[in-house]
Design an enzyme around this catalytic site. Structure first.
Site, PDB file in Angstrom:
ATOM      1  N   CYS A 102     -30.728 -40.835   1.851  1.00 24.43           N
ATOM      2  CA  CYS A 102     -31.535 -42.039   2.057  1.00 24.43           C
ATOM      3  C   CYS A 102     -32.798 -42.072   1.185  1.00 24.43           C
ATOM      4  CB  CYS A 102     -31.834 -42.219   3.537  1.00 24.43           C
ATOM      5  SG  CYS A 102     -32.153 -43.939   3.933  1.00 24.43           S
ATOM      6  N   ARG A 135     -33.467 -54.947   6.950  1.00 21.75           N
ATOM      7  CA  ARG A 135     -32.963 -53.581   6.779  1.00 21.75           C
ATOM      8  C   ARG A 135     -31.461 -53.555   7.042  1.00 21.75           C
ATOM      9  NH1 ARG A 135     -36.880 -50.063   6.220  1.00 21.75           N
ATOM     10  NH2 ARG A 135     -35.563 -48.285   6.694  1.00 21.75           N
ATOM     11  N   HIS A 198     -27.333 -40.873   7.213  1.00 22.79           N
ATOM     12  CA  HIS A 198     -28.488 -40.161   7.734  1.00 22.79           C
ATOM     13  C   HIS A 198     -28.193 -39.032   8.668  1.00 22.79           C
ATOM     14  CE1 HIS A 198     -32.432 -41.165   6.945  1.00 22.79           C
ATOM     15  NE2 HIS A 198     -32.221 -42.455   6.916  1.00 22.79           N
TER      16      HIS A 198
HETATM   17  N1  GLN Z   1     -37.855 -45.926   3.018  1.00 22.48           N
HETATM   18  C1  GLN Z   1     -36.534 -46.130   2.538  1.00 22.48           C
HETATM   19  C2  GLN Z   1     -35.960 -47.489   2.923  1.00 22.48           C
HETATM   20  O1  GLN Z   1     -36.317 -48.056   3.897  1.00 22.48           O
HETATM   21  C3  GLN Z   1     -35.642 -45.003   2.974  1.00 22.48           C
HETATM   22  C4  GLN Z   1     -35.532 -44.969   4.467  1.00 22.48           C
HETATM   23  C5  GLN Z   1     -34.833 -43.808   4.984  1.00 22.48           C
HETATM   24  O2  GLN Z   1     -34.882 -42.690   4.440  1.00 22.48           O
HETATM   25  N2  GLN Z   1     -34.225 -44.061   6.127  1.00 22.48           N
HETATM   26  O3  GLN Z   1     -35.115 -47.996   2.228  1.00 22.48           O
END
Ligand code: GLN
Length: 247
Positions: A102, A135, A198
């Protein structure tokens, strides 16, 4: 050399980069999985954690893990990346094994552009990330060319990653992946895997964990045989997720 003698000599050193900053969703579980699957096979394993100002000797590392982080933490980390870029690049070009998750995946690329500004990456793989609207969150299932068993996980990212002509980690069977429209997830470059999956990526997907260990052994010792372990529970869970979301 007898195979029993060859086994005794094996040792894997894992470098965990910036666990105090890049640690969203417990990426440490991936370290525990790498260590344990080595130990079960009589392969010695150790993990070295690096903080932002530590010197990193990549020649001593066999696997590098870069975990996930918030935009704020990525911004802090990126200030330091210039110091390690050259050594890290040489490690990657020399087939060093990397698993980047990620936020860590985004940092493999040239940049991650957010509303707050530009987070410059390591430029180890030719890719870049742009923050999109909303997101991308949820369960995800992929089919990777590297494995027969699908890869299952969870994604939560605001960034959309564009990998150009690079090879994706997998084809998305359920979920989003790199961005809404590509149908692809993650990237594979040499012995580097970058992915949005993740948290317990490796405990859920032992085939991915073993791929990393095998590549590290191959690079270090020239052979990569791994004893099979009993993964029946993991495979059952994998099948359950596949059937629930894909079939
Ligand atoms: N900050 C990054 C995003 O939101 C990665 C997030 C994460 O590692 N979950 O895309």
């Amino acid at each position: 050399m007898e195979s029993s003698e060859r086994k005794e000599t094996r040792k894997i050193t894992i470098g965990h980069l910036y666990p105090d900053l890049l640690n969203l969703y417990g990426d440490r579980g991936n370290i525990a999985c790498l260590m344990q699957r080595c130990i079960w096979r009589g392969i010695e394993a150790e993990t070295v954690e690096f903080e932002l100002n530590d010197q990193i000797d990549f020649s001593k590392l066999d696997i590098v893990l870069l975990g996930g982080g918030s935009d704020r933490e990525q911004m802090i980390v990126c200030q330091k990346l210039k110091d390690i870029q050259e050594d890290f690049k040489n490690y990657v070009e020399d087939n060093g094994v990397v698993i980047a998750v990620c936020g860590g995946y985004q940092l493999l690329g040239k940049y991650y552009r957010t509303e707050e500004g530009l987070i410059e990456g390591l430029d180890l793989v030719d890719l870049y990330t742009e923050q999109g609207e909303g997101r991308l969150i949820g369960n995800i299932v992929l089919q990777s060319e590297l494995f027969e068993t699908p890869v299952v996980g969870f994604e939560n990212h605001g960034g959309r990653t564009f990998i150009g002509q690079n090879r994706p980690f997998g084809k998305v069977l359920h979920g989003y992946g790199n961005e809404e429209n590509s149908g692809c997830e993650g990237v594979v470059y040499k012995n580097v895997i970058g992915t949005y999956l993740h948290g317990p990526l490796l405990p859920k997907n032992p085939q991915v964990c073993d791929w990393l260990i095998a590549r590290a052994l191959e690079r270090k010792y020239g052979f990569s045989e791994l004893e099979a372990l009993d993964d029946s529970q993991e495979l059952e869970a994998n099948r359950y997720i596949y059937e629930r979301f894909v079939k």
